[in-house]
Design a protein around this motif. Structure first.
Motif, short mmCIF file in Angstrom:
data_model
loop_
_atom_site.label_atom_id
_atom_site.label_comp_id
_atom_site.label_asym_id
_atom_site.label_seq_id
_atom_site.Cartn_x
_atom_site.Cartn_y
_atom_site.Cartn_z
N SER A 165 0.83 -1.21 0.00
CA SER A 165 0.00 0.00 0.00
C SER A 165 0.86 1.26 0.00
O SER A 165 0.56 2.23 -0.71
CB SER A 165 -0.94 0.01 1.21
OG SER A 165 -1.87 -1.04 1.10
N ALA A 166 1.94 1.25 0.77
CA ALA A 166 2.85 2.40 0.79
C ALA A 166 3.45 2.64 -0.59
O ALA A 166 3.51 3.78 -1.08
CB ALA A 166 3.94 2.20 1.83
N GLY A 167 3.88 1.55 -1.25
CA GLY A 167 4.41 1.67 -2.61
C GLY A 167 3.37 2.21 -3.58
O GLY A 167 3.66 3.03 -4.45
N CYS A 168 2.13 1.75 -3.42
CA CYS A 168 1.04 2.22 -4.29
C CYS A 168 0.74 3.69 -4.06
O CYS A 168 0.45 4.43 -5.01
CB CYS A 168 -0.22 1.38 -4.08
SG CYS A 168 -0.09 -0.27 -4.79
N ILE A 169 0.82 4.14 -2.82
CA ILE A 169 0.59 5.55 -2.52
C ILE A 169 1.68 6.41 -3.15
O ILE A 169 1.40 7.46 -3.74
CB ILE A 169 0.47 5.78 -1.00
CG1 ILE A 169 -0.84 5.17 -0.50
CG2 ILE A 169 0.55 7.27 -0.65
CD1 ILE A 169 -0.96 5.07 1.01
N ILE A 170 2.92 5.96 -3.06
CA ILE A 170 4.03 6.68 -3.69
C ILE A 170 3.83 6.71 -5.21
O ILE A 170 3.99 7.76 -5.85
CB ILE A 170 5.39 6.04 -3.31
CG1 ILE A 170 5.67 6.28 -1.82
CG2 ILE A 170 6.52 6.59 -4.18
CD1 ILE A 170 6.81 5.45 -1.26
N GLY A 171 3.48 5.57 -5.79
CA GLY A 171 3.23 5.50 -7.24
C GLY A 171 2.06 6.37 -7.65
O GLY A 171 2.11 7.04 -8.69
N THR A 172 1.01 6.40 -6.85
CA THR A 172 -0.15 7.24 -7.14
C THR A 172 0.25 8.70 -7.16
O THR A 172 -0.14 9.46 -8.07
CB THR A 172 -1.26 7.00 -6.08
OG1 THR A 172 -1.68 5.64 -6.16
CG2 THR A 172 -2.45 7.92 -6.30
N THR A 173 1.05 9.10 -6.19
CA THR A 173 1.50 10.49 -6.12
C THR A 173 2.34 10.86 -7.34
O THR A 173 2.13 11.91 -7.96
CB THR A 173 2.30 10.73 -4.82
OG1 THR A 173 1.48 10.36 -3.71
CG2 THR A 173 2.73 12.17 -4.69
N ALA A 174 3.26 9.97 -7.71
CA ALA A 174 4.12 10.23 -8.87
C ALA A 174 3.31 10.31 -10.16
O ALA A 174 3.51 11.21 -10.98
CB ALA A 174 5.19 9.15 -8.97
N LEU A 175 2.37 9.37 -10.34
CA LEU A 175 1.56 9.38 -11.55
C LEU A 175 0.62 10.59 -11.59
O LEU A 175 0.42 11.18 -12.65
CB LEU A 175 0.74 8.09 -11.66
CG LEU A 175 1.53 6.85 -12.05
CD1 LEU A 175 0.65 5.60 -11.94
CD2 LEU A 175 2.08 6.97 -13.46
N ALA A 176 0.07 10.96 -10.45
CA ALA A 176 -0.81 12.14 -10.40
C ALA A 176 -0.03 13.40 -10.77
O ALA A 176 -0.54 14.24 -11.53
CB ALA A 176 -1.44 12.28 -9.01
N CYS A 177 1.18 13.53 -10.27
CA CYS A 177 2.01 14.70 -10.61
C CYS A 177 2.33 14.70 -12.11
O CYS A 177 2.25 15.75 -12.76
CB CYS A 177 3.30 14.70 -9.80
SG CYS A 177 3.05 15.07 -8.05
N SER A 178 2.66 13.55 -12.65
CA SER A 178 2.96 13.44 -14.08
C SER A 178 1.74 13.80 -14.92
O SER A 178 1.84 14.53 -15.90
CB SER A 178 3.42 12.01 -14.40
OG SER A 178 3.55 11.83 -15.79
N LEU A 179 0.59 13.28 -14.53
CA LEU A 179 -0.63 13.58 -15.27
C LEU A 179 -0.97 15.06 -15.18
O LEU A 179 -1.40 15.67 -16.17
CB LEU A 179 -1.80 12.75 -14.75
CG LEU A 179 -1.84 11.32 -15.26
CD1 LEU A 179 -2.83 10.49 -14.45
CD2 LEU A 179 -2.19 11.29 -16.73
#
Length: 164
Positions: A72-86
């Motif tokens: 879940s922690a990895g997914c939250i980090i990935g979500t943040t990175a993808l949201a910033c990219s988008l």
């Protein structure tokens, strides 16, 4: 008591549906440019969720909880990175962007793992069970919508068109 039994069955069924969704999401990664990463991203919750569908009390297990928390922690980090990219680069509907679809996958994983993790202390019922049902049905309804929407299918990258 009968209502509690029905709620437990629904919870197990939702976990079985989500295990199937995560397994299917891992399976369609075969020709994605970063297939290895996304296969693991989906296989971990598929396994954890399948275990919950078989034995709901597994969520009390320290190893299960640790794997759930780390993923879940990895997914939250990935979500943040993808949201910033988008936010920086998206040019239209985020579902037309591969990162947008990946973002939704990570959000679904994070929400589902949170529901599973909290089910150890409080059996799911009421609003939380309704939320679990909605989350469990959402990916399948979304896939169906995207599949029948010719305009959206036309915008898919080539590697997505050859999977189905």
């Amino acid at each position: 008591m009968a209502g509690g039994r029905a709620a437990r069955r629904l919870w197990r069924l939702c976990n079985l549906l989500m295990a199937a969704f995560f397994g299917l999401a891992a399976a369609v990664q075969v020709n994605d440019p970063d297939a290895g990463l996304w296969t693991v991203v989906y296989l971990v919750p598929a396994a954890l969720t399948l275990l919950v569908s078989i034995k709901p009390s597994i969520t009390d297990n320290g190893v299960w909880r640790s794997l759930c928390d780390l993923h879940s922690a990895g997914c939250i980090i990935g979500t943040t990175a993808l949201a910033c990219s988008l936010f920086a680069y998206a040019q239209g509907n985020i579902l037309h962007e591969e990162e947008g679809r990946e973002l939704f996958g990570l959000v679904i994983i994070t929400i589902w793992m949170s529901l599973c993790r909290s089910s150890a202390k409080n059996p799911l019922g009421g609003v939380r069970l309704i939320a679990a049902i909605v989350v469990a049905l959402f990916p399948f309804v979304s896939w169906l919508y995207i599949y029948v929407n010719k305009e959206m299918r036309a915008s898919w990258p080539t590697h997505c068109k050859t999977v189905i």
